[in-house]
Design a protein around this motif. Structure first.
Motif, PDB file in Angstrom:
ATOM      1  N   LEU A 174       0.833  -1.200   0.000  1.00  0.00           N
ATOM      2  CA  LEU A 174       0.000   0.000   0.000  1.00  0.00           C
ATOM      3  C   LEU A 174       0.867   1.248   0.000  1.00  0.00           C
ATOM      4  CD1 LEU A 174      -2.732   1.423   0.220  1.00  0.00           C
ATOM      5  CD2 LEU A 174      -2.582   1.169   2.714  1.00  0.00           C
ATOM      6  N   MET A 175       1.904   1.262   0.829  1.00  0.00           N
ATOM      7  CA  MET A 175       2.786   2.418   0.881  1.00  0.00           C
ATOM      8  C   MET A 175       3.569   2.562  -0.421  1.00  0.00           C
ATOM      9  SD  MET A 175       3.567   5.083   2.477  1.00  0.00           S
ATOM     10  CE  MET A 175       2.529   4.691   3.892  1.00  0.00           C
ATOM     11  N   ASP A 176       3.935   1.446  -1.052  1.00  0.00           N
ATOM     12  CA  ASP A 176       4.599   1.515  -2.361  1.00  0.00           C
ATOM     13  C   ASP A 176       3.711   2.227  -3.373  1.00  0.00           C
ATOM     14  OD1 ASP A 176       7.008   0.384  -1.733  1.00  0.00           O
ATOM     15  OD2 ASP A 176       6.494  -1.639  -2.407  1.00  0.00           O
ATOM     16  N   PHE A 177       2.412   1.915  -3.342  1.00  0.00           N
ATOM     17  CA  PHE A 177       1.468   2.564  -4.263  1.00  0.00           C
ATOM     18  C   PHE A 177       1.380   4.064  -3.995  1.00  0.00           C
ATOM     19  CE2 PHE A 177      -2.887   4.149  -4.917  1.00  0.00           C
ATOM     20  CZ  PHE A 177      -2.960   4.050  -6.305  1.00  0.00           C
ATOM     21  N   ILE A 178       1.320   4.433  -2.721  1.00  0.00           N
ATOM     22  CA  ILE A 178       1.229   5.849  -2.361  1.00  0.00           C
ATOM     23  C   ILE A 178       2.510   6.585  -2.757  1.00  0.00           C
ATOM     24  CG2 ILE A 178       1.025   7.473  -0.439  1.00  0.00           C
ATOM     25  CD1 ILE A 178      -0.700   5.305   0.957  1.00  0.00           C
ATOM     26  N   VAL A 179       3.663   5.948  -2.491  1.00  0.00           N
ATOM     27  CA  VAL A 179       4.939   6.561  -2.873  1.00  0.00           C
ATOM     28  C   VAL A 179       5.036   6.697  -4.386  1.00  0.00           C
ATOM     29  CG1 VAL A 179       7.442   6.237  -2.896  1.00  0.00           C
ATOM     30  CG2 VAL A 179       6.160   5.817  -0.803  1.00  0.00           C
ATOM     31  N   LEU A 180       4.577   5.670  -5.121  1.00  0.00           N
ATOM     32  CA  LEU A 180       4.583   5.751  -6.586  1.00  0.00           C
ATOM     33  C   LEU A 180       3.744   6.922  -7.053  1.00  0.00           C
ATOM     34  CD1 LEU A 180       5.336   4.582  -9.351  1.00  0.00           C
ATOM     35  CD2 LEU A 180       3.292   3.123  -9.196  1.00  0.00           C
ATOM     36  N   THR A 181       2.585   7.117  -6.436  1.00  0.00           N
ATOM     37  CA  THR A 181       1.733   8.259  -6.781  1.00  0.00           C
ATOM     38  C   THR A 181       2.457   9.571  -6.525  1.00  0.00           C
ATOM     39  OG1 THR A 181      -0.260   6.994  -6.213  1.00  0.00           O
ATOM     40  CG2 THR A 181      -0.471   9.385  -6.324  1.00  0.00           C
ATOM     41  N   ALA A 182       3.134   9.667  -5.373  1.00  0.00           N
ATOM     42  CA  ALA A 182       3.881  10.880  -5.047  1.00  0.00           C
ATOM     43  C   ALA A 182       5.017  11.111  -6.043  1.00  0.00           C
ATOM     44  CB  ALA A 182       4.433  10.791  -3.621  1.00  0.00           C
ATOM     45  N   VAL A 183       5.669  10.035  -6.453  1.00  0.00           N
ATOM     46  CA  VAL A 183       6.761  10.122  -7.425  1.00  0.00           C
ATOM     47  C   VAL A 183       6.244  10.615  -8.776  1.00  0.00           C
ATOM     48  CG1 VAL A 183       8.307   8.708  -8.841  1.00  0.00           C
ATOM     49  CG2 VAL A 183       8.324   8.463  -6.356  1.00  0.00           C
ATOM     50  N   LEU A 184       5.139  10.033  -9.235  1.00  0.00           N
ATOM     51  CA  LEU A 184       4.567  10.444 -10.519  1.00  0.00           C
ATOM     52  C   LEU A 184       4.076  11.889 -10.461  1.00  0.00           C
ATOM     53  CD1 LEU A 184       2.558   7.222 -11.489  1.00  0.00           C
ATOM     54  CD2 LEU A 184       4.772   7.988 -12.377  1.00  0.00           C
ATOM     55  N   SER A 185       3.535  12.283  -9.311  1.00  0.00           N
ATOM     56  CA  SER A 185       3.104  13.666  -9.131  1.00  0.00           C
ATOM     57  C   SER A 185       4.286  14.617  -9.243  1.00  0.00           C
ATOM     58  CB  SER A 185       2.429  13.815  -7.763  1.00  0.00           C
ATOM     59  OG  SER A 185       2.163  15.173  -7.466  1.00  0.00           O
ATOM     60  N   CYS A 186       5.389  14.269  -8.586  1.00  0.00           N
ATOM     61  CA  CYS A 186       6.591  15.110  -8.632  1.00  0.00           C
ATOM     62  C   CYS A 186       7.174  15.143 -10.042  1.00  0.00           C
ATOM     63  CB  CYS A 186       7.618  14.589  -7.641  1.00  0.00           C
ATOM     64  SG  CYS A 186       9.039  15.671  -7.426  1.00  0.00           S
ATOM     65  N   LEU A 187       7.157  14.006 -10.721  1.00  0.00           N
ATOM     66  CA  LEU A 187       7.660  13.926 -12.087  1.00  0.00           C
ATOM     67  C   LEU A 187       6.821  14.791 -13.018  1.00  0.00           C
ATOM     68  CD1 LEU A 187       9.814  12.498 -13.811  1.00  0.00           C
ATOM     69  CD2 LEU A 187       8.198  10.629 -14.144  1.00  0.00           C
ATOM     70  N   ASN A 188       5.504  14.699 -12.879  1.00  0.00           N
ATOM     71  CA  ASN A 188       4.576  15.493 -13.679  1.00  0.00           C
ATOM     72  C   ASN A 188       4.791  16.986 -13.449  1.00  0.00           C
ATOM     73  OD1 ASN A 188       2.298  15.729 -15.454  1.00  0.00           O
ATOM     74  ND2 ASN A 188       0.967  16.051 -13.685  1.00  0.00           N
ATOM     75  N   SER A 189       4.881  17.373 -12.180  1.00  0.00           N
ATOM     76  CA  SER A 189       5.077  18.784 -11.847  1.00  0.00           C
ATOM     77  C   SER A 189       6.475  19.261 -12.224  1.00  0.00           C
ATOM     78  CB  SER A 189       4.850  19.003 -10.346  1.00  0.00           C
ATOM     79  OG  SER A 189       3.486  18.863 -10.029  1.00  0.00           O
ATOM     80  N   GLY A 190       7.464  18.365 -12.139  1.00  0.00           N
ATOM     81  CA  GLY A 190       8.819  18.736 -12.518  1.00  0.00           C
ATOM     82  C   GLY A 190       8.918  19.112 -13.984  1.00  0.00           C
ATOM     83  N   MET A 191       8.264  18.305 -14.839  1.00  0.00           N
ATOM     84  CA  MET A 191       8.245  18.629 -16.271  1.00  0.00           C
ATOM     85  C   MET A 191       7.565  19.973 -16.511  1.00  0.00           C
ATOM     86  SD  MET A 191       7.357  15.090 -18.228  1.00  0.00           S
ATOM     87  CE  MET A 191       8.412  13.639 -18.095  1.00  0.00           C
ATOM     88  N   TYR A 192       6.434  20.151 -15.856  1.00  0.00           N
ATOM     89  CA  TYR A 192       5.686  21.398 -16.028  1.00  0.00           C
ATOM     90  C   TYR A 192       6.523  22.592 -15.566  1.00  0.00           C
ATOM     91  CZ  TYR A 192       2.325  25.092 -15.151  1.00  0.00           C
ATOM     92  OH  TYR A 192       1.691  26.307 -15.134  1.00  0.00           O
ATOM     93  N   THR A 193       7.089  22.482 -14.369  1.00  0.00           N
ATOM     94  CA  THR A 193       7.822  23.594 -13.779  1.00  0.00           C
ATOM     95  C   THR A 193       9.065  23.951 -14.588  1.00  0.00           C
ATOM     96  OG1 THR A 193       7.052  22.866 -11.606  1.00  0.00           O
ATOM     97  CG2 THR A 193       8.883  24.412 -11.655  1.00  0.00           C
ATOM     98  N   ALA A 194       9.839  22.946 -14.974  1.00  0.00           N
ATOM     99  CA  ALA A 194      11.047  23.204 -15.759  1.00  0.00           C
ATOM    100  C   ALA A 194      10.706  23.858 -17.095  1.00  0.00           C
ATOM    101  CB  ALA A 194      11.806  21.898 -15.993  1.00  0.00           C
ATOM    102  N   SER A 195       9.649  23.374 -17.747  1.00  0.00           N
ATOM    103  CA  SER A 195       9.287  23.918 -19.056  1.00  0.00           C
ATOM    104  C   SER A 195       8.784  25.356 -18.947  1.00  0.00           C
ATOM    105  CB  SER A 195       8.227  23.044 -19.724  1.00  0.00           C
ATOM    106  OG  SER A 195       7.016  23.057 -18.993  1.00  0.00           O
ATOM    107  N   ARG A 196       8.038  25.667 -17.877  1.00  0.00           N
ATOM    108  CA  ARG A 196       7.533  27.046 -17.727  1.00  0.00           C
ATOM    109  C   ARG A 196       8.656  28.008 -17.377  1.00  0.00           C
ATOM    110  NH1 ARG A 196       4.117  23.734 -19.830  1.00  0.00           N
ATOM    111  NH2 ARG A 196       1.973  24.503 -19.908  1.00  0.00           N
TER     112      ARG A 196
END
Length: 470
Positions: A299-321
């Motif tokens: 369960l925690m692996d799933f939550i951490v994966l979600t947090a990782v994907l969220s950070c990855l998604n926001s990282g792409m957005y933030t760097a590009s802007r």
């Protein structure tokens, strides 16, 4: 003497993209969840154990100090962003308040920080997925998640917002459930648990088993977990009402940090002994196992994966802007400032992702050399960013009061005194980094990276002035 240009309008006040305008495609619910989710990174779930091990229950003081620092910095940034919403956020304000060199330097350092984060998060996500499906190589999963989220960001800003809405929503629900279950366990309400009182906070060596100095050492391990709080000020420029969105986000940062970080860490160190091996390795899993929740680790692996994907998604957005904003101001290739018919800065996104892919490659081939250098040389960028925000706000407040006082809808508390206190605290943390081997390495390499970018800023400035005279 620095000359100041007039305040610029929001980058897309109509919502219709032009050749160099972003599209106002983020809804209020997107921005609300981006603001909330921005402070819940994977570091909270997996990195907090190291801080607890180094500091003991006193890690609560470390989180309080780091959280107070973030609240003050966000208030200053909110003041400037509400008055002048920009995709470049603090880089654009540094450009205006301190000079072109400052905006150029901090903008490129921030871009560098986030493209390195892309590699870190892609590798972390791939590791979890590989554990579930070992038949697929880890690098294959890293490639898949990078490609999928690149496609999302290239589609439209609303696609980024929608993905982040759900990613952040899962994180918020997970933390909320953890707080409820943990609190019930602390008071002995759950079956098989007993009220623990303050035993684990005061015994096992006391509240500060390693002394007061450990509070500051712990602060070094947690302060970078808050990086990402500022993303909402970049995203606000692509919303219908950026000033209102920024004001709302900065006003809520206190309870977000208090509930998500201090609340959850308080439950961990109250419910379990801080010096247990399970707490130091994975504190949240340890709590879930303690209350008898089956399948806590997956369960925690799933939550951490979600947090990782969220950070990855926001990282792409933030760097590009940030790259888009640099291109718009002439501090990056002009192609970075061009947008598609959907209002997406395609070239800025692809350039950021390409560097991220290269960093992922080095993370697999040269983790202790090339990638280690990249990671360490971006390690102190968060503190550099906060310092620039503070100094910029000192100058921008006077400019705003003189030129557009009606735009000061969000004001820094006790200006300028709290601003100076915050500057002093950031400088203290930067200096304290030299007291540890890892911190010293990060500071030296980060200063080298900053010096290289600063020299580049001076060269670009000289060429710009020479072209103006020609």
């Amino acid at each position: 003497m620095t000359t100041h240009t007039p305040l610029s309008p929001p980058e897309d006040p109509t919502g219709t993209p032009g050749p160099d305008h972003l599209k106002a495609g983020l809804k209020n619910r997107h921005l609300s969840m981006i603001a909330i989710g921005g402070v819940i990174g994977a570091g909270l779930f997996v990195g907090s154990g190291a801080g607890i091990a180094a500091t003991g229950p006193g890690i609560l003081l470390s989180y309080t100090l780091a959280g107070a620092l973030v609240v003050l910095v966000m208030r200053m940034l909110g003041e400037m962003a509400a008055a002048d919403p920009q995709s470049g956020s603090f880089s654009a304000y540094a450009d205006r308040a301190l000079g072109r060199w400052a905006g150029f330097t901090i903008g490129w350092l921030y871009w560098f920080f986030w493209v390195v984060v892309l590699a870190v998060e892609a590798t972390a996500g791939a590791k979890i997925l590989h554990g579930w499906m070992p038949g697929v190589p880890q690098w294959g999963f890293a490639l898949i998640v990078m490609a999928a989220l690149t496609a999302t960001n290239l589609s439209s800003v609303s696609s980024y917002g929608e993905f982040e809405f759900w990613f952040a929503g899962i994180k918020v629900v997970a933390i909320g459930a953890f707080l409820v279950v943990g609190a019930l366990a602390v008071f002995g309400v759950l079956p098989g648990t007993r009220a623990v009182g303050a035993d684990n906070l005061l015994h096992h060596g006391g509240f500060l088993p390693h002394g007061v100095g450990a509070v500051f050492t712990g602060m070094l391990t947690v302060v970078f977990a808050f990086m990402g709080s500022e993303i909402v000020t970049l995203a606000a420029g692509e919303s219908p009402d950026p000033a209102r969105a920024v004001a709302k986000a900065t006003n809520s940062v206190i309870w977000r940090i208090g509930v998500f970080y201090l609340g959850s860490i308080l439950i961990v160190v109250t419910l379990l002994p801080w010096d247990s091996a399970d707490v130091s390795s994975s504190p949240y899993v340890a709590v879930l196992k303690h209350v008898g929740l089956p399948g806590a680790a997956p369960l925690m692996d799933f939550i951490v994966l979600t947090a990782v994907l969220s950070c990855l998604n926001s990282g792409m957005y933030t760097a590009s802007r940030m790259a888009f904003s640099l291109g718009r101001r002439g501090d990056a290739p002009k192609a970075f400032a061009r947008v598609t018919g959907r209002g997406v800065p395609r070239t800025a996104i692809l350039a950021s992702v390409v560097f991220g892919f290269v960093a992922v490659f080095f993370n697999y081939t040269s983790p202790k050399t090339v990638f280690g250098f990249l990671l360490n040389s971006s390690g102190a960028v968060a503190l550099f960013v906060w310092l620039v925000i503070c100094v910029s706000q000192l100058r921008m407040r006077r400019i705003l009061e003189r030129e557009s006082p009606e735009k000061l809808t969000v004001r820094m508390w006790l200006y300028p005194y709290l601003t100076w206190v915050t500057i002093g605290l950031v400088v203290f943390v930067l200096g304290y980094m030299f007291t540890t081997a890892d911190g010293r390495r990060q500071m030296v390499l980060s200063l080298v990276a900053a010096a290289v970018v600063l020299v580049a800023a001076q060269i670009v400035g000289l060429r710009r002035r020479a072209a103006a005279r020609a």
